[in-house]
Design an enzyme around this catalytic site. Sequence first.
Site, PDB file in Angstrom:
ATOM      1  N   THR A 124       0.832  -1.203   0.000  1.00 20.02           N
ATOM      2  CA  THR A 124       0.000   0.000   0.000  1.00 20.02           C
ATOM      3  C   THR A 124       0.868   1.254   0.000  1.00 20.02           C
ATOM      4  O   THR A 124       0.481   2.290  -0.538  1.00 20.02           O
ATOM      5  CB  THR A 124      -0.939   0.007   1.223  1.00 20.02           C
ATOM      6  N   TYR A 161       4.082 -12.059   5.821  1.00 19.28           N
ATOM      7  CA  TYR A 161       3.002 -11.508   5.004  1.00 19.28           C
ATOM      8  C   TYR A 161       2.779 -12.430   3.819  1.00 19.28           C
ATOM      9  O   TYR A 161       3.599 -12.515   2.906  1.00 19.28           O
ATOM     10  CB  TYR A 161       3.364 -10.101   4.544  1.00 19.28           C
ATOM     11  N   LYS A 174       0.489 -11.848   8.633  1.00 17.73           N
ATOM     12  CA  LYS A 174      -0.589 -11.134   7.958  1.00 17.73           C
ATOM     13  C   LYS A 174      -1.050 -12.039   6.830  1.00 17.73           C
ATOM     14  O   LYS A 174      -0.327 -12.250   5.859  1.00 17.73           O
ATOM     15  CB  LYS A 174      -0.082  -9.792   7.420  1.00 17.73           C
TER      16      LYS A 174
END
Length: 296
Positions: free
Chosen positions: A48, A136, A164
């Site tokens: 992001t 992740y 995550k």
Amino acid sequence: MSAQFGRLITAMVTPMREDGSVDVELTGILAKALVDAGTESIVSTGSTGEAAALTDEETLSVWKATKDAVGTDVAVIAGSTSNNHRRSVELTQQAEKIGLDGILLTAPAYSKPPQSGLIKHFTSIAESTSLPCMLYNIPGRAAVNISAETILELAKIPNIIGVKEASNDMAQIGQLIDQSPEGFSVWSGNDTDTLMVMAMGGYGVVSVAGHVVSPQIKKQIEASIAGEVDEAARIHHELMPLIDALFIESNPIPVKYACAKAGISVGEARLPLMPLSKESLVILDRELDRHSLTLG
């Protein structure tokens, strides 16, 4: 001692000026605004945050500005890893020197390593730092799934403290929650999955929507923890159209627009990403107007 990772972690965008350069001052302002709105920890320069489009110098400046803004009590987790192993180790060590609180061990994009390669890659990075690390798993961007077996093997490493999970594979996520050792936590990696992950015993979410609706997400998490299933589901259903709209085009294109709508103009994404299309803007505007936005 590093600050603890919170249940609501926002994967922060990287603010850009009109000329496309990183706006370091606005980075600090945005980070502080997110915390004031309810975000408990921040991932800096993840996907992001356009990590792939930043130079190392820009990355370090974003980390420092973020950490300086939020202080010692709020964890800042560095998106320091990629498919370049040596660079990942070097940036991880730089993150620790700067004073960040954790490392995001992102599945390497493009390389498509075997599971044994993932274990060696992440083990080596984790062993290069004393900071806690969060795996992740994002097959949609990395083109490789970190299997449940691999994650459980990596969970044996003392400073790998969670994952995550953005695989959308509820069977895998449930297995991880059920079989992971004490002290290892599972965060939803997708805002769409938070309700289900929390219901199975997950710890929280690493959120994109947290840029603009942190209080609502925090209430959903608190309701899940308290066993208030109906309330958690109500908030989930209320937020889902907005969450879908925030991913109507490649992240972070829509959320950068949403930040401006909410009060802090963070600029546009770098090429090869593009500004939000007019058609998508109409849809996102409609959903943003339905909610109380808390940024800025």
